[in-house]
Design a protein around this motif. Structure first.
Motif, PDB file in Angstrom:
ATOM      1  N   TRP A  25       5.824  -6.767   1.648  1.00  0.00           N
ATOM      2  CA  TRP A  25       5.541  -5.505   2.341  1.00  0.00           C
ATOM      3  C   TRP A  25       4.036  -5.272   2.437  1.00  0.00           C
ATOM      4  O   TRP A  25       3.514  -4.906   3.493  1.00  0.00           O
ATOM      5  N   GLU A  26       3.317  -5.518   1.336  1.00  0.00           N
ATOM      6  CA  GLU A  26       1.868  -5.352   1.355  1.00  0.00           C
ATOM      7  C   GLU A  26       1.220  -6.286   2.367  1.00  0.00           C
ATOM      8  O   GLU A  26       0.306  -5.891   3.094  1.00  0.00           O
ATOM      9  N   GLN A  29       1.795  -4.987   5.804  1.00  0.00           N
ATOM     10  CA  GLN A  29       0.944  -3.823   6.048  1.00  0.00           C
ATOM     11  C   GLN A  29      -0.478  -4.253   6.404  1.00  0.00           C
ATOM     12  O   GLN A  29      -1.090  -3.701   7.309  1.00  0.00           O
ATOM     13  N   GLN A  33      -2.409  -3.649   9.982  1.00  0.00           N
ATOM     14  CA  GLN A  33      -3.711  -2.993  10.080  1.00  0.00           C
ATOM     15  C   GLN A  33      -4.698  -3.865  10.856  1.00  0.00           C
ATOM     16  O   GLN A  33      -5.446  -3.363  11.698  1.00  0.00           O
TER      17      GLN A  33
END
Length: 73
Positions: A25-26, A29, A33
Motif C-alpha cells: 500500500w505504501e 501511494q 504521488q
C-alpha cells in the motif's frame, strides 16, 4: 510487484473490498504521488504552450528566455 491480496465479499459473494499488505500500500501511494506530480508538470507545460500560442495569435511580444527565468526566481 508480486502481491498477495485478499478480497472481502458481501453475503451475495460480490467483492466489496481488497486487503493488501501495508508495505505494498505504501509503495502504491508513493507511485500515485509521483504520477500526480508528473501530471501536474505536464499540465503546466501544456498550459504554457497554449499561452505562447495565444500570445502569438494576438501579436503580443513574448519575453526572452532570460527575462522569463528571471521572473520565475
Amino acid at each position: 510487484m508480486k502481491t498477495t491480496v485478499q478480497y472481502l465479499t458481501n453475503e451475495a459473494g460480490e467483492r466489496t473490498a481488497v486487503v493488501v499488505p501495508y508495505s505494498d500500500w505504501e509503495k502504491l501511494q508513493r507511485q500515485q504521488q509521483q504520477l500526480r506530480e508528473k501530471l501536474q508538470t505536464m499540465q503546466g507545460i501544456s498550459n504554457g504552450f497554449r499561452e505562447v500560442q495565444a500570445a502569438r495569435r494576438a501579436g503580443q511580444p513574448l519575453p526572452s528566455l532570460r527575462a522569463f527565468l528571471d521572473d520565475a526566481s
